[in-house]
Enzyme design. Structure first.
Site, PDB file in Angstrom:
ATOM      1  N   ASP A 540       1.003  -1.361   0.004  1.00 18.40           N
ATOM      2  CA  ASP A 540       0.071   0.008  -0.123  1.00 18.40           C
ATOM      3  C   ASP A 540       0.953   1.416   0.084  1.00 18.40           C
ATOM      4  OD1 ASP A 540      -1.626   1.957   0.603  1.00 18.40           O
ATOM      5  OD2 ASP A 540      -2.735   0.909   2.001  1.00 18.40           O
ATOM      6  N   HIS A 541       0.768   2.007  -1.049  1.00 16.76           N
ATOM      7  CA  HIS A 541       1.878   2.994  -1.350  1.00 16.76           C
ATOM      8  C   HIS A 541       1.367   4.066  -0.216  1.00 16.76           C
ATOM      9  CE1 HIS A 541       5.120   5.284  -3.013  1.00 16.76           C
ATOM     10  NE2 HIS A 541       4.921   4.732  -4.406  1.00 16.76           N
ATOM     11  N   ARG A 542       0.383   4.372   0.393  1.00 15.67           N
ATOM     12  CA  ARG A 542       0.005   5.137   1.325  1.00 15.67           C
ATOM     13  C   ARG A 542       0.751   5.064   2.565  1.00 15.67           C
ATOM     14  NH1 ARG A 542      -6.237   4.169   1.766  1.00 15.67           N
ATOM     15  NH2 ARG A 542      -5.320   2.082   1.999  1.00 15.67           N
TER      16      ARG A 542
END
Ligand code: CAO
Length: 568
Positions: A540-542
């Site tokens: 998850d790039h967040r």
């Protein structure tokens, strides 16, 4: 404080009705007029209200009991004021004064022997007791329908009872004059029918029916007018007017539910016809409505209306305005087709995967791990276990168990992978529960190995084998599928090189593994044949940055290449 017995009031000309729902239990505080139970005849369900406010001391009926006027329902503990009211009401009940409404005027028969006639007949709401107005909650016929005599046309509902209005004639519906939500009363026009008579005008056809209705209306009127112990008891008896007709609930296939459940369903926008009833005689209960809502909210099920819209919503729904609608194709035009509903698991997992794919900004890093030595060790361990008898039974050490152990080491080194996003915060977990995707005949399931950091590879292999079997047999409990921190999806037993696994929210990463194969690997001097395991890490790039993901994979591969690194 005193005890008051609450009894079934006069319920019209029903000798006995069945208790189909208990709405209170001992210890409950009830108000005057609060519904205590639902009873049902072959024509209507009605709720029996409390004659007093108080606390339920004892229930004297159970589901399936038959009750009649005067049956003891429950014992209430009431205060002094309520006792005085009870005494007054009982005195009133003992007084004479039953009045019977005269039957309404009957239409006169007009004989026209030997002549086939077609007439228009207006079907009106009959006498429905002392209700001024009731709401139309269902319209069961439409223009063009051929209607039998006594077939139910509409369902109306007061605050205490639901009832069906039958047709006084057989014929074809020319005009429907009511719609859902309308208020109707005695004499309101329901439908206009085209009636064909053999030697009789329409008015004549109506005569026998009218007299039957008149008789039952009279009975209903008697009930309504009768004094009863409860100040509200007259409100439970309007359906006696329909007693002369055949049961219609089953004929029409209408959902079987009490007025309060219908009201609840209307308030929540639940289509009752789509709710499966688990109560007595498949009656829809409050629990049924609530679980329907839960299932719709969790995505486990869809209403018919949602299903109709779903294909478009998948592409062009609220989240993606502006996208083209999902193509609607009649596949049968191009060749034979067979339609099969998705399994329950596929529906649930599909909805979850869709949400996760749409809401999580996924990135996938691919890498290879040299597992030549590890595989040799695994094979040797299994052979050794076989020889020494430790491996008796079906349990053997699997590559996936090593992957779980190696992942735990990587999660410890990179805690942001063992985390969840909660609003603007990251929740770091100090436990290591690892889920693994299991392919089952009904679809994908993800059982979870709890506290994998505290377990050895043998124990993990054993648990995995048990959980995978349970998954395939459809016997996994919700607890065995919850609490995961990180998931592994292994297609190694099948094949393939790399893929993009979808993150299992609220986790933030997932490891996909494909089939290992011998590859020529350059060692600085020469190419050597090494057993290479393809790894695909989605994250998850967040929460996670690309550099961290690359480091995670490199570290994981280094452990798989030499498990002694776990000790460092
Ligand atoms: N490379 C090469 N061979 C591998 C391997 C790998 N990465 N992983 C397993 N194998 C071998 C095993 O050693 C075994 O061989 P032997 O029978 O000769 O010992 C064979 O493949 C079968 O393994 P398996 O798949 O039955 O067992 P497992 O422990 O590897 O996996 C389970 C168990 C439950 C994860 C697996 O059966 C399964 O369901 N996998 C599918 C997961 C899935 O569907 N993922 C996709 C999710 S996204 O849609």
């Amino acid at each position: 404080m005193a005890l008051v017995e609450v009894k079934v009031p006069d319920i019209g000309d029903f000798k006995e009705v069945e208790v189909i729902e208990l709405l209170v239990k001992p210890g409950d505080t009830v108000k005057v007029e609060q519904s205590l139970l639902t009873v049902e005849s072959d024509k209507a369900s009605m709720e029996i209200p409390s004659s007093h406010a108080g606390v339920v001391r004892e229930l004297r009926v159970k589901l399936g009991d038959k009750v009649a006027h005067g049956s003891l329902v429950l014992v209430l503990e009431v205060g002094a004021v309520e006792v005085a009211v009870a005494v007054a009401a009982t005195a009133a009940a003992a007084a004479p004064g039953v009045t019977v409404n005269p039957p309404p005027p009957q239409p006169s028969a007009v004989k026209q022997d030997g002549v086939k006639t077609t007439s228009l007949i207006e079907v009106l709401v009959p006498d429905i007791g002392d209700f001024d107005e009731v709401a139309v909650i269902e319209v069961m016929v439409k223009v063009g329908d051929a209607i039998k005599l006594e077939q139910s046309l509409i369902t109306v509902e007061s605050d205490k009872a639901a009832m069906e209005i039958p047709s006084s004639h057989a014929g074809v519906v020319k005009d429907v004059r009511v719609k859902v939500g309308d208020k109707v009363a005695k004499g309101s026009l329901v439908v206009v029918l085209v009636v064909v008579g053999e030697g009789e005008a329409a008015g004549a056809v109506s005569a026998p029916m009218a007299s039957a209705a008149a008789a039952s209306v009279a009975a209903a009127a008697a009930v309504v007018a009768a004094p009863v112990a409860s100040p509200v008891a007259d409100r439970v008896v309007p359906t006696a007017a329909l007693a002369a007709h055949q049961p219609t609930v089953l004929q029409t296939g209408l959902p079987h539910a009490s007025p309060s459940i219908r009201k609840l369903a209307r308030e929540l926008g639940v289509p009752l016809s789509e709710v499966k009833g688990t109560g007595l005689k498949s009656r829809i209960t409050q629990d049924d409505v609530q679980s329907f809502v839960k299932n719709v909210m969790s995505g486990a099920t869809q209403t018919a209306a949602q299903k109709l819209k779903a294909p478009a919503a998948q592409q062009a729904g609220g989240s993606f305005p502006g996208l083209l609608a999902w193509p609607s194709v009649d596949f049968a035009k191009f060749g034979p087709v067979e339609r099969k509903d998705l399994s329950r698991i596929k529906k649930i997992s599909g909805a979850n995967l869709h949400r996760n794919w749409v809401l999580i900004p996924h990135v996938t890093n691919h890498d290879d791990a040299d597992i030549t030595d590890l595989e040799a060790f695994r094979v040797a361990t299994n052979q050794e276990n076989e020889r020494s008898g430790k491996g008796t039974g079906s349990v053997k050490v699997t590559m996936l168990a090593f992957l779980i152990k190696a992942s735990v080491a990587a999660l410890k080194k990179f805690p942001e992978f063992n985390a969840s996003l909660e609003g603007d915060a990251i929740v770091f977990k100090n436990y290591f529960h690892i889920g693994f995707a299991a392919d089952t005949p009904n679809g994908l399931m993800v059982p979870v190995i709890k506290d994998a950091d505290k377990k050895g590879v043998m124990q993990i292999s054993q648990e995995m084998s048990e959980l995978a079997k349970k998954a395939r047999d459809g016997k996994l409990s919700p607890a065995e599928m919850s609490g995961g921190c990180f998931s592994i999806s292994s297609l190694g037993g099948i094949g393939g090189r790399y893929f993009t696994p979808i993150i299992n929210a609220p986790e933030v990463a997932i490891l996909g593994v494909c089939k290992s194969s011998m590859q020529p690997v350059w060692n600085g001097n020469e190419f050597q044949p090494r057993l290479m395991l393809p790894l695909s890490l989605s994250w998850d790039h967040r929460v996670i940055d690309g550099a961290a993901a690359a480091r995670f994979n490199v570290y994981l591969a280094s452990i798989l290449a030499d498990f002694r690194r776990v000790l460092l």
